[in-house]
Design a protein around this motif. Structure first.
Motif, PDB file in Angstrom:
ATOM      1  N   PHE A 239       0.891  -1.087  -0.137  1.00 25.07           N
ATOM      2  CA  PHE A 239       0.096   0.009   0.159  1.00 25.07           C
ATOM      3  C   PHE A 239       0.796   1.094  -0.028  1.00 25.07           C
ATOM      4  O   PHE A 239       0.404   2.060  -0.744  1.00 25.07           O
ATOM      5  CB  PHE A 239      -0.924   0.050   1.161  1.00 25.07           C
ATOM      6  N   ASP A 242       2.149   1.803  -3.323  1.00 25.22           N
ATOM      7  CA  ASP A 242       1.429   2.280  -4.280  1.00 25.22           C
ATOM      8  C   ASP A 242       0.977   3.807  -3.911  1.00 25.22           C
ATOM      9  O   ASP A 242       0.698   4.638  -4.989  1.00 25.22           O
ATOM     10  CB  ASP A 242      -0.103   1.522  -4.182  1.00 25.22           C
ATOM     11  N   MET A 243       0.673   4.264  -2.882  1.00 26.97           N
ATOM     12  CA  MET A 243       0.407   5.516  -2.503  1.00 26.97           C
ATOM     13  C   MET A 243       1.714   6.456  -2.974  1.00 26.97           C
ATOM     14  O   MET A 243       1.517   7.571  -3.383  1.00 26.97           O
ATOM     15  CB  MET A 243       0.519   5.678  -1.062  1.00 26.97           C
ATOM     16  N   ILE A 295      -6.505   2.234  -6.543  1.00 29.54           N
ATOM     17  CA  ILE A 295      -5.936   3.359  -5.522  1.00 29.54           C
ATOM     18  C   ILE A 295      -5.955   4.668  -6.039  1.00 29.54           C
ATOM     19  O   ILE A 295      -6.317   5.759  -5.620  1.00 29.54           O
ATOM     20  CB  ILE A 295      -4.766   3.095  -4.954  1.00 29.54           C
ATOM     21  N   GLU A 298      -9.410   6.102  -6.266  1.00 30.65           N
ATOM     22  CA  GLU A 298      -9.853   6.431  -5.009  1.00 30.65           C
ATOM     23  C   GLU A 298      -9.182   7.886  -4.814  1.00 30.65           C
ATOM     24  O   GLU A 298      -9.764   8.550  -4.103  1.00 30.65           O
ATOM     25  CB  GLU A 298      -9.438   5.332  -3.987  1.00 30.65           C
ATOM     26  N   PRO A 324      -6.846   6.327   0.715  1.00 27.08           N
ATOM     27  CA  PRO A 324      -6.173   7.160  -0.045  1.00 27.08           C
ATOM     28  C   PRO A 324      -6.450   8.331  -0.480  1.00 27.08           C
ATOM     29  O   PRO A 324      -5.489   9.309  -0.413  1.00 27.08           O
ATOM     30  CB  PRO A 324      -6.022   6.255  -1.451  1.00 27.08           C
TER      31      PRO A 324
END
Length: 414
Positions: A239, A242-243, A295, A298, A324
């Motif tokens: 995560f 990805d962020m 993601i 979002e 996110p």
């Protein structure tokens, strides 16, 4: 004894199949390194208690036009592959174990015991490269040799199985070499696909920000802020990664907003504001429904939602706002406060902190930000300052270097 060897070979082959399935399912998000693949395949399948494995393995990749093999000797110890030599370069023609693979009709693995071809163990040693025998730290009594095919070609030579080596040992090693080659080839192709994917996403993000001054640096900084927030909030590595990449997609919908609105000096009128507030929905539409971009989607749709439900475009409230979007909202607001725009002057880090604590005419921290994200921001605010200042310093250095370049010749019009 014969039946025991058959059962052992079958068990080891089934473990290879299981390992292959496990690794293929994990390849969608990361590239398996060559070393990791070696350790996974050989350590689990050939090493450790209850397995018939060699005591040492030479793993090498073939050079240009197969003129030499460059590799290292490893030892297997309790499921672990332990490196035990520096890099060794071998001409295949000078090594019996490698030369056998070049003989016509020997494409499969080859198994050899010393007593089958030599009068003594000492005579057997001269058939191998001296650095290999030194790294083995014991006389070589037998070996199995196999090719590694695929994107990364090479050879696999396993030394000193218990007792005599058999065709079943050769079959297992051949299976291991095939698994290695397959995993490395698929991994390389996945890496190339992932690189193309990342390039496309980054290019789209840059294109959407091109009209606004210094927004190329803005999207890089927002990526870094978002990754830092996610990491310090305790999210898992996947995560966080990805962020730290997809945050740059937060304003992708601005590509459908007229430039005159994006660059207007001063406040927007009601019509212009209504158009501008459509960019999250535009972004969600542009990104689409691909699972890999969930993601990013979002972030695009939710980064202007407020914790109290007063944001846009859907007026989501509290934990109904995707996390996110809540993270990127803090990252985006901080960078907007620090940055110069056509309609505002930049704030210092301390001035931005003051806004996050007490608010201003546009921002109400308690009403607009997720309390957990806001608390994390204050915990790592020095990181935010460092990210911004280092970006500005790098930008200034680049501009000074450009100013120092000698002027080029003016192109002739014609």
């Amino acid at each position: 004894m014969f039946d025991d060897l058959c059962q052992m070979a079958l068990r080891q082959t089934l473990e290879l199949v299981s390992l292959t399935d496990e690794k293929l399912r994990g390849l969608t998000r990361r590239k398996l390194s060559r070393e990791e693949t070696y350790r996974e395949v050989l350590g689990k399948v050939l090493g450790g208690k209850g397995r018939r494995g060699p005591s040492g393995i030479f793993i090498a990749t073939e050079g240009p036009e197969c003129t030499c093999c460059n590799g290292r000797v490893f030892h297997l110890r309790e499921h672990e592959l332990i490196e035990s030599s520096d890099e060794i370069s071998i001409d295949p023609g000078s090594s019996y174990a490698l030369g056998l693979l070049s003989v016509e009709g020997s494409g499969d693995a080859v198994a050899v015991n010393w007593m089958d071809i030599c009068n003594s163990v000492d005579d057997f040693q001269v058939l191998f490269h001296p650095q290999v025998t030194d790294a083995m730290e014991e006389p070589i009594l037998n070996f199995v040799s196999s090719r590694i095919s695929g994107e990364t070609t090479g050879v696999l030579v396993a030394f000193n199985y218990p007792g005599r080596v058999t065709e079943y040992d050769a079959d297992v090693l051949k299976s291991a070499a095939t698994v290695m080659g397959s995993l490395l080839t698929v991994s390389q192709e996945m890496q190339e696909t992932e690189q193309a994917f990342h390039y496309t996403v980054s290019a789209l993000a840059r294109a959407c920000e091109a009209a606004e001054e210094d927004t190329g640096k803005h999207i890089v900084r927002v990526n870094r802020y978002a990754g830092a927030l996610a990491a310090n909030m305790g999210f898992n590595t996947s995560f966080v990664e990805d962020m730290a990449f997809f945050a740059q997609m937060h304003d992708v919908g601005k590509i459908r907003v007229p430039v005159e609105i994006l660059l207007k000096e001063g406040p927007l009128d009601d019509r212009e504001l209504q158009i501008m507030r459509q960019h999250p929905a535009y972004g969600e539409e542009i990104i689409g429904k691909a699972p890999r971009l969930m993601i990013a989607r979002e972030i695009a749709i939710a980064h202007h939602e407020n914790w109290d439900g007063s944001g846009y475009p859907k007026r989501l409230k509290g934990e109904r706002i995707p996390i996110p979007g809540r993270i990127v909202k803090v990252a985006d607001v901080y960078d907007a406060l620090r940055s110069r725009r056509s309609y505002k002057v930049p704030l210092s880090h301390q001035e931005a902190l003051q806004v996050f604590r007490e608010g201003d005419e546009r921002i109400n921290p308690a009403a607009h930000f997720d309390p957990a994200v806001l608390a994390t921001f204050f915990k790592i605010e020095k990181m935010f300052e460092s990210i911004y200042e280092s970006s500005i310093l790098k930008l200034g250095l680049n501009r000074r270097m450009e100013n120092r370049k000698p002027p080029g010749r003016e192109r002739r019009k014609g």
